[in-house]
Design a protein around this motif. Sequence first.
Motif, mmCIF file in Angstrom:
data_model
loop_
_atom_site.group_PDB
_atom_site.id
_atom_site.type_symbol
_atom_site.label_atom_id
_atom_site.label_comp_id
_atom_site.label_asym_id
_atom_site.label_seq_id
_atom_site.Cartn_x
_atom_site.Cartn_y
_atom_site.Cartn_z
ATOM 1 N N ASP A 9 0.857 -1.185 0.000
ATOM 2 C CA ASP A 9 0.000 0.000 0.000
ATOM 3 C C ASP A 9 0.893 1.234 0.000
ATOM 4 O O ASP A 9 2.124 1.131 0.072
ATOM 5 C CB ASP A 9 -0.986 -0.014 1.175
ATOM 6 C CG ASP A 9 -0.323 0.056 2.546
ATOM 7 O OD1 ASP A 9 0.770 0.654 2.671
ATOM 8 O OD2 ASP A 9 -0.914 -0.466 3.517
ATOM 9 N N ALA A 10 0.290 2.408 -0.096
ATOM 10 C CA ALA A 10 1.069 3.646 -0.217
ATOM 11 C C ALA A 10 2.010 3.851 0.971
ATOM 12 O O ALA A 10 3.159 4.258 0.790
ATOM 13 C CB ALA A 10 0.132 4.837 -0.381
ATOM 14 N N GLY A 11 1.548 3.551 2.164
ATOM 15 C CA GLY A 11 2.390 3.719 3.354
ATOM 16 C C GLY A 11 3.583 2.782 3.350
ATOM 17 O O GLY A 11 4.716 3.185 3.662
ATOM 18 N N GLN A 12 3.351 1.525 3.005
ATOM 19 C CA GLN A 12 4.445 0.556 2.946
ATOM 20 C C GLN A 12 5.456 0.949 1.871
ATOM 21 O O GLN A 12 6.664 0.872 2.093
ATOM 22 C CB GLN A 12 3.893 -0.841 2.647
ATOM 23 C CG GLN A 12 3.037 -1.424 3.749
ATOM 24 C CD GLN A 12 2.284 -2.666 3.289
ATOM 25 O OE1 GLN A 12 1.784 -2.726 2.169
ATOM 26 N NE2 GLN A 12 2.207 -3.655 4.179
ATOM 27 N N ALA A 13 4.944 1.361 0.714
ATOM 28 C CA ALA A 13 5.842 1.760 -0.374
ATOM 29 C C ALA A 13 6.658 2.980 0.015
ATOM 30 O O ALA A 13 7.858 3.037 -0.255
ATOM 31 C CB ALA A 13 5.032 2.042 -1.643
ATOM 32 N N ARG A 14 6.033 3.939 0.673
ATOM 33 C CA ARG A 14 6.771 5.148 1.070
ATOM 34 C C ARG A 14 7.873 4.813 2.064
ATOM 35 O O ARG A 14 8.989 5.335 1.976
ATOM 36 C CB ARG A 14 5.821 6.178 1.663
ATOM 37 C CG ARG A 14 6.539 7.476 1.991
ATOM 38 C CD ARG A 14 5.571 8.595 2.247
ATOM 39 N NE ARG A 14 6.285 9.855 2.324
ATOM 40 C CZ ARG A 14 6.235 10.644 3.371
ATOM 41 N NH1 ARG A 14 5.512 10.332 4.422
ATOM 42 N NH2 ARG A 14 6.908 11.773 3.367
ATOM 43 N N LEU A 64 9.236 -2.373 -7.605
ATOM 44 C CA LEU A 64 7.836 -1.994 -7.427
ATOM 45 C C LEU A 64 7.298 -1.468 -8.743
ATOM 46 O O LEU A 64 7.847 -0.529 -9.316
ATOM 47 C CB LEU A 64 7.702 -0.915 -6.345
ATOM 48 C CG LEU A 64 6.289 -0.387 -6.084
ATOM 49 C CD1 LEU A 64 5.400 -1.490 -5.495
ATOM 50 C CD2 LEU A 64 6.331 0.817 -5.154
ATOM 51 N N MET A 65 6.231 -2.087 -9.240
ATOM 52 C CA MET A 65 5.578 -1.652 -10.460
ATOM 53 C C MET A 65 4.413 -0.736 -10.082
ATOM 54 O O MET A 65 3.669 -1.026 -9.147
ATOM 55 C CB MET A 65 5.057 -2.856 -11.254
ATOM 56 C CG MET A 65 6.102 -3.930 -11.522
ATOM 57 S SD MET A 65 7.580 -3.345 -12.357
ATOM 58 C CE MET A 65 6.976 -3.235 -14.017
ATOM 59 N N GLU A 74 -0.368 -4.513 -12.135
ATOM 60 C CA GLU A 74 -0.622 -5.939 -11.873
ATOM 61 C C GLU A 74 -0.379 -6.752 -13.129
ATOM 62 O O GLU A 74 0.192 -7.845 -13.071
ATOM 63 C CB GLU A 74 -2.054 -6.147 -11.382
ATOM 64 C CG GLU A 74 -2.277 -5.765 -9.951
ATOM 65 C CD GLU A 74 -3.706 -6.021 -9.490
ATOM 66 O OE1 GLU A 74 -4.401 -6.857 -10.105
ATOM 67 O OE2 GLU A 74 -4.125 -5.374 -8.520
ATOM 68 N N ARG A 75 -0.795 -6.228 -14.285
ATOM 69 C CA ARG A 75 -0.556 -6.905 -15.555
ATOM 70 C C ARG A 75 0.950 -7.022 -15.809
ATOM 71 O O ARG A 75 1.438 -8.061 -16.234
ATOM 72 C CB ARG A 75 -1.240 -6.146 -16.693
ATOM 73 C CG ARG A 75 -1.716 -7.042 -17.797
ATOM 74 C CD ARG A 75 -2.679 -6.380 -18.755
ATOM 75 N NE ARG A 75 -3.829 -5.814 -18.080
ATOM 76 C CZ ARG A 75 -4.301 -4.579 -18.291
ATOM 77 N NH1 ARG A 75 -3.754 -3.805 -19.196
ATOM 78 N NH2 ARG A 75 -5.344 -4.137 -17.623
ATOM 79 N N ALA A 76 1.692 -5.946 -15.531
ATOM 80 C CA ALA A 76 3.151 -5.975 -15.701
ATOM 81 C C ALA A 76 3.773 -7.009 -14.768
ATOM 82 O O ALA A 76 4.666 -7.762 -15.181
ATOM 83 C CB ALA A 76 3.739 -4.589 -15.435
ATOM 84 N N ALA A 88 6.634 -6.363 -7.099
ATOM 85 C CA ALA A 88 5.496 -5.954 -6.275
ATOM 86 C C ALA A 88 4.720 -4.888 -7.041
ATOM 87 O O ALA A 88 5.242 -4.263 -7.958
ATOM 88 C CB ALA A 88 5.986 -5.402 -4.937
ATOM 89 N N THR A 89 3.476 -4.688 -6.653
ATOM 90 C CA THR A 89 2.653 -3.652 -7.261
ATOM 91 C C THR A 89 2.118 -2.729 -6.180
ATOM 92 O O THR A 89 1.886 -3.157 -5.049
ATOM 93 C CB THR A 89 1.506 -4.254 -8.099
ATOM 94 O OG1 THR A 89 0.790 -3.200 -8.750
ATOM 95 C CG2 THR A 89 0.536 -5.050 -7.258
ATOM 96 N N LEU A 90 1.958 -1.461 -6.528
ATOM 97 C CA LEU A 90 1.421 -0.474 -5.596
ATOM 98 C C LEU A 90 -0.103 -0.528 -5.653
ATOM 99 O O LEU A 90 -0.707 -0.205 -6.679
ATOM 100 C CB LEU A 90 1.913 0.928 -5.954
ATOM 101 C CG LEU A 90 1.385 2.073 -5.091
ATOM 102 C CD1 LEU A 90 1.818 1.906 -3.631
ATOM 103 C CD2 LEU A 90 1.871 3.407 -5.638
#
Length: 193
Positions: A9-14, A64-65, A74-76, A88-90
């Motif tokens: 999620d945005a928080g984890q990615a940040r 992270l894609m 997700e497709r990537a 991973a995807t955001l």
Amino acid sequence: MTTTPVTLDAGQARARLHELTVIDVRTPGEYASGHLPGALNIPLDRIRSALPEIRHAAGRGDVLMVCASGARSERACGLLAEEGIRTATLTGGTGAWAGAGHDLHRPAACDTRAGWSMERQVRFTAGTVVLLGLLLGLLVHPAFQILSAGIAGGLVFSALTDTCGMAAVLGKLPHNRPRPADLAATLAALRRG
């Protein structure tokens, strides 16, 4: 062997942004309108041509894609998983990132005119064709209303299949196409690490 993509999620990615290689799979126009800090732009339709560089980046650390909503990323991730590359995807894409209050970066070389997201381009084009079909149906001949019906059918199909043919066509327009030098620079950056 394929692998299942991880979602952040945005928080984890940040929190992990400093250790991630972020690849934005949107069109260059969308990317220019705002992207995650440090994100590199490789449009979804160019992912296969960048496999060696993405594999190299994944060998150094997590990748992270990112896209606008999460569907294209997700497709990537699926395409890369078929090649044995774990990514991973955001979740929620740049929309969720901005919605969480995180800044989006814009290339310094971009003019002040903001590019439209692909979703906005699709809504504008679909709405324009529907209105045109209705107007021509009233003013010229009722058969022109078939344009409006065709767009409505396309939107229903798009929702049911989670694909968008109109976005694929719009993505081929000059303002949405990658410049070869940009992709070459991105691939070089992935190789350097």
